[in-house]
Structure formats: structure tokens, C-alpha cells
Design a protein around this motif. Structure first.
Motif, PDB file in Angstrom:
ATOM      1  N   THR A   1       0.813  -1.192   0.015  1.00 32.17           N
ATOM      2  CA  THR A   1       0.056  -0.213   0.093  1.00 32.17           C
ATOM      3  C   THR A   1       0.967   1.313  -0.051  1.00 32.17           C
ATOM      4  O   THR A   1       0.601   2.119  -0.636  1.00 32.17           O
ATOM      5  N   HIS A   2       1.942   1.329   0.719  1.00 34.26           N
ATOM      6  CA  HIS A   2       2.648   2.643   0.796  1.00 34.26           C
ATOM      7  C   HIS A   2       3.434   2.933  -0.439  1.00 34.26           C
ATOM      8  O   HIS A   2       3.675   4.056  -0.584  1.00 34.26           O
ATOM      9  N   ALA A   3       4.071   1.757  -0.895  1.00 39.66           N
ATOM     10  CA  ALA A   3       4.818   1.762  -2.157  1.00 39.66           C
ATOM     11  C   ALA A   3       3.892   2.475  -3.219  1.00 39.66           C
ATOM     12  O   ALA A   3       4.212   3.124  -3.987  1.00 39.66           O
ATOM     13  N   ILE A   4       2.654   1.821  -3.279  1.00 42.73           N
ATOM     14  CA  ILE A   4       1.854   2.116  -4.478  1.00 42.73           C
ATOM     15  C   ILE A   4       1.448   3.750  -4.295  1.00 42.73           C
ATOM     16  O   ILE A   4       1.281   4.582  -5.130  1.00 42.73           O
ATOM     17  N   ALA A   5       1.146   3.837  -2.978  1.00 46.69           N
ATOM     18  CA  ALA A   5       0.731   5.533  -2.548  1.00 46.69           C
ATOM     19  C   ALA A   5       1.738   6.315  -3.008  1.00 46.69           C
ATOM     20  O   ALA A   5       1.562   7.235  -3.398  1.00 46.69           O
ATOM     21  N   ARG A   6       3.197   5.807  -2.841  1.00 45.20           N
ATOM     22  CA  ARG A   6       4.163   6.933  -3.102  1.00 45.20           C
ATOM     23  C   ARG A   6       4.288   6.951  -4.702  1.00 45.20           C
ATOM     24  O   ARG A   6       4.545   8.212  -5.239  1.00 45.20           O
ATOM     25  N   ILE A   7       4.144   6.026  -5.459  1.00 45.91           N
ATOM     26  CA  ILE A   7       4.175   6.097  -6.886  1.00 45.91           C
ATOM     27  C   ILE A   7       3.182   6.746  -7.447  1.00 45.91           C
ATOM     28  O   ILE A   7       3.355   7.789  -8.210  1.00 45.91           O
ATOM     29  N   LEU A   8       1.773   6.817  -6.900  1.00 45.61           N
ATOM     30  CA  LEU A   8       0.641   7.545  -7.431  1.00 45.61           C
ATOM     31  C   LEU A   8       0.198   8.771  -6.807  1.00 45.61           C
ATOM     32  O   LEU A   8      -0.318   9.334  -7.395  1.00 45.61           O
ATOM     33  N   GLU A   9       1.226   9.143  -5.995  1.00 49.02           N
ATOM     34  CA  GLU A   9       1.120  10.237  -5.099  1.00 49.02           C
ATOM     35  C   GLU A   9      -0.180  10.344  -4.491  1.00 49.02           C
ATOM     36  O   GLU A   9      -0.892  11.660  -4.666  1.00 49.02           O
ATOM     37  N   VAL A  10      -0.668   9.365  -3.758  1.00 48.67           N
ATOM     38  CA  VAL A  10      -2.035   9.633  -3.151  1.00 48.67           C
ATOM     39  C   VAL A  10      -1.913   8.753  -1.681  1.00 48.67           C
ATOM     40  O   VAL A  10      -0.728   8.427  -1.489  1.00 48.67           O
ATOM     41  N   SER A  11      -2.797   8.979  -0.822  1.00 48.86           N
ATOM     42  CA  SER A  11      -2.599   8.555   0.440  1.00 48.86           C
ATOM     43  C   SER A  11      -2.692   6.994   0.722  1.00 48.86           C
ATOM     44  O   SER A  11      -3.362   6.229  -0.236  1.00 48.86           O
ATOM     45  N   PRO A  12      -2.099   6.214   1.544  1.00 48.56           N
ATOM     46  CA  PRO A  12      -2.383   4.775   1.723  1.00 48.56           C
ATOM     47  C   PRO A  12      -3.830   4.517   1.695  1.00 48.56           C
ATOM     48  O   PRO A  12      -4.205   3.393   1.298  1.00 48.56           O
ATOM     49  N   ALA A  13      -4.362   5.125   2.522  1.00 49.04           N
ATOM     50  CA  ALA A  13      -6.039   5.013   2.693  1.00 49.04           C
ATOM     51  C   ALA A  13      -6.570   4.813   1.409  1.00 49.04           C
ATOM     52  O   ALA A  13      -7.582   4.078   1.045  1.00 49.04           O
ATOM     53  N   ALA A  14      -6.279   5.958   0.637  1.00 45.52           N
ATOM     54  CA  ALA A  14      -6.984   5.927  -1.066  1.00 45.52           C
ATOM     55  C   ALA A  14      -6.564   4.668  -1.672  1.00 45.52           C
ATOM     56  O   ALA A  14      -7.371   4.057  -2.388  1.00 45.52           O
ATOM     57  N   VAL A  15      -5.452   4.091  -1.630  1.00 46.92           N
ATOM     58  CA  VAL A  15      -5.194   2.922  -2.145  1.00 46.92           C
ATOM     59  C   VAL A  15      -5.680   1.624  -1.717  1.00 46.92           C
ATOM     60  O   VAL A  15      -6.247   0.792  -2.666  1.00 46.92           O
ATOM     61  N   GLU A  16      -5.909   1.619  -0.232  1.00 41.52           N
ATOM     62  CA  GLU A  16      -6.778   0.469   0.194  1.00 41.52           C
ATOM     63  C   GLU A  16      -8.183   0.541  -0.295  1.00 41.52           C
ATOM     64  O   GLU A  16      -8.660  -0.445  -0.515  1.00 41.52           O
ATOM     65  N   VAL A  17      -8.586   1.774  -0.310  1.00 40.70           N
ATOM     66  CA  VAL A  17     -10.096   1.799  -0.620  1.00 40.70           C
ATOM     67  C   VAL A  17     -10.024   1.434  -2.287  1.00 40.70           C
ATOM     68  O   VAL A  17     -10.885   0.626  -2.527  1.00 40.70           O
ATOM     69  N   ARG A  18      -9.081   1.841  -2.988  1.00 41.03           N
ATOM     70  CA  ARG A  18      -9.238   1.414  -4.426  1.00 41.03           C
ATOM     71  C   ARG A  18      -9.106   0.003  -4.741  1.00 41.03           C
ATOM     72  O   ARG A  18      -9.656  -0.691  -5.416  1.00 41.03           O
ATOM     73  N   ALA A  19      -8.166  -0.427  -3.678  1.00 42.71           N
ATOM     74  CA  ALA A  19      -7.881  -1.996  -4.126  1.00 42.71           C
ATOM     75  C   ALA A  19      -9.332  -2.744  -3.548  1.00 42.71           C
ATOM     76  O   ALA A  19      -9.639  -4.010  -4.097  1.00 42.71           O
ATOM     77  N   GLN A  20      -9.805  -2.352  -2.711  1.00 47.50           N
ATOM     78  CA  GLN A  20     -11.185  -3.051  -2.252  1.00 47.50           C
ATOM     79  C   GLN A  20     -12.277  -2.803  -3.244  1.00 47.50           C
ATOM     80  O   GLN A  20     -12.983  -3.909  -3.697  1.00 47.50           O
ATOM     81  N   VAL A  21     -12.355  -1.623  -3.845  1.00 48.63           N
ATOM     82  CA  VAL A  21     -13.348  -1.407  -4.788  1.00 48.63           C
ATOM     83  C   VAL A  21     -12.900  -2.287  -6.076  1.00 48.63           C
ATOM     84  O   VAL A  21     -14.024  -2.813  -6.836  1.00 48.63           O
ATOM     85  N   LEU A  22     -11.747  -2.452  -6.352  1.00 47.50           N
ATOM     86  CA  LEU A  22     -11.359  -3.232  -7.313  1.00 47.50           C
ATOM     87  C   LEU A  22     -11.202  -4.818  -7.193  1.00 47.50           C
ATOM     88  O   LEU A  22     -10.866  -5.489  -8.073  1.00 47.50           O
ATOM     89  N   GLY A  23     -11.837  -5.289  -5.990  1.00 48.09           N
ATOM     90  CA  GLY A  23     -11.768  -6.716  -5.530  1.00 48.09           C
ATOM     91  C   GLY A  23     -10.440  -6.994  -5.478  1.00 48.09           C
ATOM     92  O   GLY A  23     -10.114  -8.430  -5.601  1.00 48.09           O
ATOM     93  N   LEU A  24      -9.391  -6.530  -5.095  1.00 50.00           N
ATOM     94  CA  LEU A  24      -8.024  -6.911  -4.829  1.00 50.00           C
ATOM     95  C   LEU A  24      -7.741  -7.257  -3.608  1.00 50.00           C
ATOM     96  O   LEU A  24      -6.707  -7.757  -3.192  1.00 50.00           O
ATOM     97  N   ARG A  25      -8.594  -6.764  -2.505  1.00 51.28           N
ATOM     98  CA  ARG A  25      -8.390  -7.150  -0.991  1.00 51.28           C
ATOM     99  C   ARG A  25      -9.843  -7.901  -0.686  1.00 51.28           C
ATOM    100  O   ARG A  25     -10.529  -7.557  -0.766  1.00 51.28           O
TER     101      ARG A  25
END
Length: 166
Positions: A142-166
Motif C-alpha cells: 500500500t505505501h509503495a503504491i501510494a508513493r508512486i501514485l502520489e495518493v494516500s495509503p488509505a486511498a490505495v486501500e479503498v481503491r484495492a477494495q473497490v477493484l476486488g484486490l483485497r
């Protein structure tokens, strides 16, 4: 200038996600890593960004002329999400709604209009297929993805959930 509450669009969340991704692709806002340049998109659309002692909001004067207001005290990642969120209001609740008058959209309430702007923002900043590839490549870090996309780790977690990755 109307400050009446915006009506939610009749688009489904899936349609909003697709709309946001098409906008990002159309305006070619993604770099090689998949990071969206939302500030460039604002400029290209004729908008501007103002930072000051204010709350997060969007003021549309007319199509092609708007201001996104950001407070001084937020992080760059928060600002990027806010910019994408306010662009969601611009595209969904102003342009798609075919409004001709000016409008003001404030952030902070929990309602369908705000949820739609959040769905738009997440999809603009983290388009589904590139996000899935980055998620797999980085094994869900989550943190590595957040750094690359310049978003918060929380945003990455929500996006992963919405896309069925978590």
C-alpha cells in the motif's frame, strides 16, 4: 452564481469510473509510472488553483473558467485528491448536468454528490488496469503504491477494495 445543492448525476458508479478514466486518457495526464498530473488538467480545462485560508471547494464561473480552492494546511497528496474530487464536481455536476450558470461546490458533507465526486477522483488518480498492474507488481504494498501514485495509503486501500484486490 448558484450555491444550491447539486443534484447527484444519474450515472452509476461504474459509469462514473469509466468516465473519469476516459477523461484522464483523453487529456493524456498519466506519466510512465501512472501518476496523474491533475494540475495540468485543471490548467488545460481553463481552471486555476488558489491556496489560502479557505476550505476545499470549487467555484465555477462558466464552462472553461473555474477555481479550485485548497487550504494551506493540507499535504500534497491530500491536495491531489481534492483537486481530482473538485474536477469530479466540474465534470459530473456541472458539465454533465449541463449547467449554464455559475456554481459553488463545497467539500465536507456526506451525501451522494460527494460520494460521486470521490468515485470520480479515485478513478482519475488510480485508473483500474494500471492500478491492478502496479498492485500486482508491488505485491499489494500500500505505501509503495501510494508513493508512486502520489495518493494516500488509505486511498490505495479503498481503491484495492473497490477493484476486488483485497
Amino acid at each position: 452564481m448558484s450555491s444550491l445543492a447539486a443534484e447527484p448525476t444519474r450515472l452509476s458508479n461504474a459509469a462514473i469510473r469509466e468516465y473519469a478514466e476516459r477523461i484522464g486518457e483523453h487529456y493524456n495526464i498519466y506519466d510512465r509510472a501512472g501518476t496523474a498530473d491533475v494540475r495540468a488538467l485543471v490548467r488545460e480545462l481553463g481552471g486555476s488553483i488558489a491556496i489560502g485560508d479557505t476550505r476545499e471547494s470549487l467555484r465555477v464561473i462558466r464552462e472553461g473558467q473555474f477555481v479550485i480552492y485548497l487550504p494551506r494546511v493540507t499535504s500534497s497528496r491530500r491536495d491531489r485528491f481534492t483537486i481530482a474530487h473538485e474536477l469530479g464536481h466540474y465534470f459530473l455536476h456541472y458539465l454533465h448536468a449541463k449547467r449554464a450558470d455559475g456554481a459553488i461546490f463545497g467539500r465536507g458533507e456526506r451525501n451522494d454528490v460527494e460520494t460521486q465526486a470521490n468515485v470520480f477522483a479515485a478513478s482519475l488518480l488510480m485508473p483500474a488496469e494500471p492500478f491492478r498492474k502496479t498492485y500486482a507488481r508491488l505485491r499489494g504494498d500500500t505505501h509503495a503504491i501510494a508513493r508512486i501514485l502520489e495518493v494516500s495509503p488509505a486511498a490505495v486501500e479503498v481503491r484495492a477494495q473497490v477493484l476486488g484486490l483485497r
